[in-house]
Design an enzyme around this catalytic site. Structure first.
Site, PDB file in Angstrom:
ATOM      1  N   SER A 181      16.315   2.608   2.967  1.00  0.00           N
ATOM      2  CA  SER A 181      15.399   1.320   2.837  1.00  0.00           C
ATOM      3  C   SER A 181      14.602   2.196   1.769  1.00  0.00           C
ATOM      4  O   SER A 181      13.754   3.292   1.304  1.00  0.00           O
ATOM      5  CB  SER A 181      14.187   2.498   3.729  1.00  0.00           C
ATOM      6  OG  SER A 181      14.710   1.830   5.138  1.00  0.00           O
ATOM      7  N   LEU A 182      14.662   1.185   0.252  1.00  0.00           N
ATOM      8  CA  LEU A 182      13.906   1.561  -1.330  1.00  0.00           C
ATOM      9  C   LEU A 182      12.363   1.198  -0.639  1.00  0.00           C
ATOM     10  O   LEU A 182      11.576   2.198  -1.159  1.00  0.00           O
ATOM     11  CB  LEU A 182      14.574   0.417  -1.530  1.00  0.00           C
ATOM     12  CG  LEU A 182      15.284   1.140  -3.224  1.00  0.00           C
ATOM     13  CD1 LEU A 182      15.427   2.626  -2.722  1.00  0.00           C
ATOM     14  CD2 LEU A 182      15.954   0.637  -4.321  1.00  0.00           C
ATOM     15  N   HIS A 183      12.357  -0.070  -0.708  1.00  0.00           N
ATOM     16  CA  HIS A 183      10.415  -0.926  -0.679  1.00  0.00           C
ATOM     17  C   HIS A 183      10.375  -0.528  -2.076  1.00  0.00           C
ATOM     18  O   HIS A 183       8.661  -1.456  -1.682  1.00  0.00           O
ATOM     19  CB  HIS A 183      10.137   0.050   0.467  1.00  0.00           C
ATOM     20  CG  HIS A 183      10.450  -0.128   1.685  1.00  0.00           C
ATOM     21  ND1 HIS A 183      11.280  -0.870   1.842  1.00  0.00           N
ATOM     22  CD2 HIS A 183      10.976   1.145   3.035  1.00  0.00           C
ATOM     23  CE1 HIS A 183      11.667  -0.929   3.054  1.00  0.00           C
ATOM     24  NE2 HIS A 183      11.135   0.868   3.974  1.00  0.00           N
ATOM     25  N   CYS A 208      11.896  -4.486  13.493  1.00  0.00           N
ATOM     26  CA  CYS A 208      11.932  -3.468  12.594  1.00  0.00           C
ATOM     27  C   CYS A 208      10.498  -3.124  12.432  1.00  0.00           C
ATOM     28  O   CYS A 208       9.441  -3.988  11.668  1.00  0.00           O
ATOM     29  CB  CYS A 208      12.153  -4.071  10.850  1.00  0.00           C
ATOM     30  SG  CYS A 208      13.983  -4.419  10.865  1.00  0.00           S
ATOM     31  N   SER A 262      20.631   3.923   8.436  1.00  0.00           N
ATOM     32  CA  SER A 262      19.338   3.559   8.492  1.00  0.00           C
ATOM     33  C   SER A 262      18.511   4.459   7.995  1.00  0.00           C
ATOM     34  O   SER A 262      18.053   4.940   8.492  1.00  0.00           O
ATOM     35  CB  SER A 262      18.789   2.091   8.413  1.00  0.00           C
ATOM     36  OG  SER A 262      17.493   1.837   7.723  1.00  0.00           O
ATOM     37  N   GLU A 302      11.626   4.362  22.063  1.00  0.00           N
ATOM     38  CA  GLU A 302      12.083   2.841  22.289  1.00  0.00           C
ATOM     39  C   GLU A 302      13.318   3.200  22.104  1.00  0.00           C
ATOM     40  O   GLU A 302      13.575   3.078  21.187  1.00  0.00           O
ATOM     41  CB  GLU A 302      10.953   2.239  21.532  1.00  0.00           C
ATOM     42  CG  GLU A 302       9.591   1.906  22.644  1.00  0.00           C
ATOM     43  CD  GLU A 302       8.231   0.424  21.900  1.00  0.00           C
ATOM     44  OE1 GLU A 302       7.727   0.338  22.761  1.00  0.00           O
ATOM     45  OE2 GLU A 302       8.004   0.793  20.498  1.00  0.00           O
ATOM     46  N   ASN A 310       6.696  -7.276   8.577  1.00  0.00           N
ATOM     47  CA  ASN A 310       6.613  -7.480  10.382  1.00  0.00           C
ATOM     48  C   ASN A 310       5.053  -6.648  10.723  1.00  0.00           C
ATOM     49  O   ASN A 310       5.244  -5.710  10.910  1.00  0.00           O
ATOM     50  CB  ASN A 310       7.123  -7.068  11.296  1.00  0.00           C
ATOM     51  CG  ASN A 310       8.854  -7.279  11.424  1.00  0.00           C
ATOM     52  OD1 ASN A 310       8.759  -8.845  11.371  1.00  0.00           O
ATOM     53  ND2 ASN A 310       9.825  -6.771  11.172  1.00  0.00           N
ATOM     54  N   CYS A 334      19.343  -1.226  18.717  1.00  0.00           N
ATOM     55  CA  CYS A 334      18.930  -0.610  17.954  1.00  0.00           C
ATOM     56  C   CYS A 334      18.299   0.789  18.619  1.00  0.00           C
ATOM     57  O   CYS A 334      17.551   0.455  19.425  1.00  0.00           O
ATOM     58  CB  CYS A 334      17.151  -1.315  16.991  1.00  0.00           C
ATOM     59  SG  CYS A 334      16.380  -0.876  15.509  1.00  0.00           S
ATOM     60  N   CYS A 380       6.423   6.779   6.214  1.00  0.00           N
ATOM     61  CA  CYS A 380       6.435   5.461   5.034  1.00  0.00           C
ATOM     62  C   CYS A 380       5.061   4.121   5.518  1.00  0.00           C
ATOM     63  O   CYS A 380       4.586   4.247   6.852  1.00  0.00           O
ATOM     64  CB  CYS A 380       7.294   3.841   5.793  1.00  0.00           C
ATOM     65  SG  CYS A 380       9.030   4.851   4.701  1.00  0.00           S
ATOM     66  N   CYS A 436       8.295   9.746  13.722  1.00  0.00           N
ATOM     67  CA  CYS A 436       9.076   9.928  12.407  1.00  0.00           C
ATOM     68  C   CYS A 436       8.001  10.795  11.030  1.00  0.00           C
ATOM     69  O   CYS A 436       6.144  10.140  10.978  1.00  0.00           O
ATOM     70  CB  CYS A 436       9.164   8.976  11.422  1.00  0.00           C
ATOM     71  SG  CYS A 436       9.987   7.930  10.059  1.00  0.00           S
ATOM     72  N   CYS A 468       4.652   1.312   8.051  1.00  0.00           N
ATOM     73  CA  CYS A 468       5.691   1.536   9.750  1.00  0.00           C
ATOM     74  C   CYS A 468       4.547   2.570  11.040  1.00  0.00           C
ATOM     75  O   CYS A 468       4.020   2.820  10.637  1.00  0.00           O
ATOM     76  CB  CYS A 468       6.669   2.312   9.556  1.00  0.00           C
ATOM     77  SG  CYS A 468       7.007   2.498  10.598  1.00  0.00           S
ATOM     78  N   GLY A 518      11.759   7.348  13.722  1.00  0.00           N
ATOM     79  CA  GLY A 518      12.872   8.187  13.357  1.00  0.00           C
ATOM     80  C   GLY A 518      13.287   8.199  11.691  1.00  0.00           C
ATOM     81  O   GLY A 518      14.339   6.648  11.587  1.00  0.00           O
ATOM     82  N   GLU A 519      13.892   9.218  11.421  1.00  0.00           N
ATOM     83  CA  GLU A 519      14.572   9.346  10.189  1.00  0.00           C
ATOM     84  C   GLU A 519      16.028   9.803  10.620  1.00  0.00           C
ATOM     85  O   GLU A 519      16.328  11.132  11.054  1.00  0.00           O
ATOM     86  CB  GLU A 519      13.974  10.053   9.179  1.00  0.00           C
ATOM     87  CG  GLU A 519      15.004  10.371   8.055  1.00  0.00           C
ATOM     88  CD  GLU A 519      15.756   9.249   6.959  1.00  0.00           C
ATOM     89  OE1 GLU A 519      15.136   7.709   7.365  1.00  0.00           O
ATOM     90  OE2 GLU A 519      16.526   9.115   7.155  1.00  0.00           O
TER      91      GLU A 519
END
Ligand code: SAH
Length: 366
Positions: free
Chosen positions: A226-228, A345, A203, A102, A302, A115, A126, A122, A129, A171-172
């Site tokens: 992306s720390l989180h 996201c 990102s 997508e 989200n 985007c 995470c 991925c 996600c 994906g990364e």
């Protein structure tokens, strides 16, 4: 990490937009044709947004016929197109091996941001996600990345341009730099979309070796990390790949990126109610960021069906933000865009829920 993953599908025919392989230049050279034909073709695709070689009317008719016969142009097909009232649009693409990805167009004032995905699925794991729920299947090749850009570009009226690109889809991207970088170079090129690197954001979950590669290459993309979580114990849980890395190494690499590029760093932090949104999390996070040239992007979670996380209340987001602001950190709370069509996201996914696919089917673009 990169080499372990297959990029291409078994048959591997030549693909015009697979820019990492320079297919067009090679083909033109083999045919004894001048290289400016390549630039002409790129301008037709990226600027005039045509779909076929036949529409490239300033090419000699014989060349157009040979291109039609010998050079595959599209390998992806738009199979669903969802539109949200906030102006966000999401495309579902079928790839030549029947995998799907997508990608999203976001409208904000005069900004037109796309985007783009870098992998099928991925592998980073995470826990909050949707994109990684079924793991990673393969890297996208540069052509599949460029095709996402072109399909999204074609959603805009002729007088509008894409202003920004964010590598924030599935994906990364730093696990697939060999394909991502040539695709971005095509977008930046004056014969492509002419988008400057400063309007492109990569990102990453935070892969220090790959960040150091961007440093060596002297890239000037915006880097978003992306720390989180602000400590390794929590980050190991939320972002499992962190177990082999650790926050410190990521910050060292990010600092090196800033030192070389001069680009202010962005850190992303998804807010999960009761998990990483406590005052002490904000304080620890402020400790990492207050003396760095950084912007913190807070992303209220989200929802992803089937996952147990909750979005914090507005009051709780505000409290978290205040702690950081008081410590002198630049903070933005990311506006939610596209959540009505699962395009926000962390909501992009490989396997489609039937209601999403059913929103609106477009006729195939080829
Ligand atoms: N792999 C890259 C690119 C993904 S970008 C990365 O990790 O940065 C998508 C951003 O949305 C990342 O910051 C990601 O962690 C975040 N995200 C993932 N799931 C989310 C969710 N359910 N709600 C809000 N943000 C999410």
């Amino acid at each position: 990490m990169e080499d372990a993953l297959k990029t291409r599908t078994a048959t591997d025919p030549m693909h015009l937009l697979d820019v990492a392989q320079h297919p067009l230049q090679d083909w033109l050279r083999q045919q004894g044709l001048p290289s400016y034909r390549g630039r002409q073709i790129c301008r037709w695709l990226f600027q005039s947004r045509v779909e076929t070689f036949a529409q490239m009317t300033d090419l000699p008719a014989e060349l157009r016929r040979r291109l039609e016969a010998e050079v595959p142009l599209w390998t992806t097909r738009v199979v669903a197109h969802a539109q949200s009232k906030d102006g966000t649009e999401k495309l579902l693409l079928n790839l030549s091996d029947q995998q799907q990805v997508e990608c999203v167009l976001l409208r904000d004032g005069t900004r037109r941001t796309i985007c783009v995905s870098s992998q099928v699925g991925c592998g980073m794991g995470c826990v909050f996600c949707a994109s990684g729920l079924e793991g990673v299947v393969r890297n996208l090749n540069s052509g599949e990345i460029v095709e996402q850009m072109l399909h999204l570009l074609r959603l805009l009226p002729a007088d509008q341009r894409i202003s920004h690109i964010v590598m924030m889809g599935m994906g990364e991207p730093l696990a697939n730099l060999n394909q991502v970088l040539p695709a971005l170079a095509a977008a930046e090129s004056p014969d492509g979309m002419g988008i400057s690197a400063r309007r492109i954001t990569i990102s990453t979950v935070g892969l220090p070796e790959a960040i150091q590669r961007l440093v060596r290459l002297g890239c000037s993309y915006n880097l978003a990390v992306s720390l989180h979580a602000a400590d390794d114990r929590l980050r190991n849980e939320l972002v499992p790949v962190n177990r082999q890395i650790g926050i410190e190494q990521i910050l060292v690499a990010a600092d090196a990126y800033f030192a070389r590029s001069g680009r202010r760093l962005t850190f992303e932090y998804v807010l999960l109610a009761g998990v990483n949104d406590r005052t002490e999390d904000a304080q620890r996070l402020a400790g990492h960021l207050k003396d760095r040239p950084a912007l913190l992007n807070l992303i209220p979670y989200n929802p992803v069906p089937g996952l147990p996380y909750r979005t914090p209340s507005t009051a709780s987001c505000r409290r978290f933000t205040q702690v950081l602001l008081r410590a002198g950190v630049n903070v933005k709370v990311r506006q939610r865009k596209g959540s009505a069509i699962d395009a926000a996201c962390g909501q992009l996914r490989r396997l489609q829920t039937p209601d999403v696919v059913a929103i609106r089917h477009t006729p195939a673009l080829q």
